[in-house]
Design a protein around this motif. Sequence first.
Motif, short mmCIF file in Angstrom:
data_model
loop_
_atom_site.label_atom_id
_atom_site.label_comp_id
_atom_site.label_asym_id
_atom_site.label_seq_id
_atom_site.Cartn_x
_atom_site.Cartn_y
_atom_site.Cartn_z
N ASN A 48 0.84 -1.20 0.00
CA ASN A 48 0.00 0.00 0.00
C ASN A 48 0.88 1.25 0.00
OD1 ASN A 48 -2.19 1.74 0.18
ND2 ASN A 48 -2.31 1.58 2.42
N ARG B 255 0.85 5.02 -1.18
CA ARG B 255 -0.18 5.97 -1.61
C ARG B 255 0.32 7.03 -2.59
NH1 ARG B 255 -0.85 5.17 3.79
NH2 ARG B 255 0.35 7.05 4.30
N THR B 256 1.54 7.48 -2.43
CA THR B 256 2.01 8.61 -3.21
C THR B 256 3.37 8.31 -3.85
OG1 THR B 256 3.25 9.65 -1.39
CG2 THR B 256 0.88 10.19 -1.59
N GLU C 182 6.16 8.61 -1.26
CA GLU C 182 6.32 7.42 -0.44
C GLU C 182 7.05 6.32 -1.22
OE1 GLU C 182 2.70 5.97 1.21
OE2 GLU C 182 2.84 7.28 2.97
N LYS C 183 6.69 6.17 -2.48
CA LYS C 183 7.33 5.15 -3.32
C LYS C 183 8.83 5.43 -3.43
CE LYS C 183 7.59 1.77 -6.37
NZ LYS C 183 7.57 0.34 -5.92
#
Length: 508
Positions: free
Chosen positions: A183, A185-186, A189-190
């Motif tokens: 999970n 989200r953005t 974050e990735k």
Amino acid sequence: MGTKDRQGKALKGGNPAALPLVDAAAMQTALDLAARGKTADAAKMLEDIARRNPANATAPFNLGMLCYKAGSLAEAEKSFRKALARNPEDGETLAYLAGVRLDRGAHAEGLELWEKAKCHPLSARSWVTIGGILRELGDIPHAKECFETALALQPDCIEAFYGISRVRKFTTEELAAMRRIANVRTTDEKIKLEFSLGKAGLDNDEAEEGFRHYAEANRLKKSTRPVDISLYEKYADSLIGLFSQDVVRRLRGRGSVTSSQPVFIVGMMRSGSTLTDQILSSHPDVRSVGEAEYFVKGIPAYTNTEVPGHFRAGAPSITREFIDKLTPDVLDTIGRKYLSLTAPAAQGATRVIDKMLHNFFWVGLIRLALPNAKIIHTTRDPVDTGLSLYTLLFTSHLPWTYDQRDIGRYILSCNRVMDHWKKLFPGAIYEANYERMIADQESETRKLLEFCGLPWNDSCLKFHETKRQVNTASATQVRQPIYKDSVKKWKKYEQYLQPLIKTLEGGE
């Protein structure tokens, strides 16, 4: 350069004092605006909600978060104090107020607030925020504790894994846990997950996997801020052509600013500059302003027609018009402006360190405006420098650090500019070489202090014990004694660094 990443993204939706329906809707609109990056509009709405609802703590808290993320610490503190007055037992508010006070140098108060905050339930993000600040302050054990607590609260917390990547090695279990995270989200974050996976791979002798993740992390980050590296090269060439020996002859000795207080550390990031700053700052007669953009504030700006599109409007650069209009009076204005900006931090120190590395573009101007200033050029094996840059995520605007070829080309441009200054000002620039410092710390430290006109002090050998905030990627490393692990580190990963190596060798 600086790597501070303020964890101020999570805003609250609810609060002890319920809002009227119209303001509840306005709060949601403000949250949506903040999420879309329209912080000024969101801030205005939150100010209005807070004013209309004097018992509501959420609006001032959210306003404080927006200010904190933007780096407006004084405004953030004002809002957090207002929120705390309305809800004194809110752990999140206590935690972020603690973060602000620590960031502003009020360490005793900040730590006291943090102890109070820990008595209340806290989000993983709060633990990550304080962990990042404690890392900068040199409290690595408690920074680790914060990141690990955040991970215990939220086992898939990417920010916690990223925090851990900056203070210690990953375990095999943590590498496996990150592999399982689905999970994301953005894009931000990735990117942080991929950088963390890259380090975890190298920490666990999985180099192929590690560099696969680093490649993806850098690809993603570069896609958010495309860069034309040729513009940096063109500017380096333009600068070298414009700032000639004739300019130096015309203006050398014509200024009237004679202060010997400034010491400029210039060169490439990840070349030992923070180590050099920390060694010098451990001397009792020295203060440091860190990576402060002070020198450029006194420089007049003209449109750069030589390298169009490279500089934003109002940004100073070396242009033909700048050179033609450079006079002794302009030099004095630049020098005095700089000294006025560093004066509050100087506190009567004999020397004041300025570690804004990009000042390597301005060395010639520094020599003319502040002729008694000391200039230190930090150097290191360029492949080790490039490897270090490639494996780090920077929060400052350094878009060329996310591609091995771009890194190599930037390093070569920096070297060309520094070689030019050394030819114009022979003997005036001291080379502080990282490998020599690692091999013979005391001898190299003595040479460094002698160049700066400072008497010997044993504290400079115990630089890792110096208590001060370090807002760079080296904040963890300079809290340790000298170690040799980073010398020729690239040899272990040579097969994954061919684009960088070939660029530096002139092969690409």
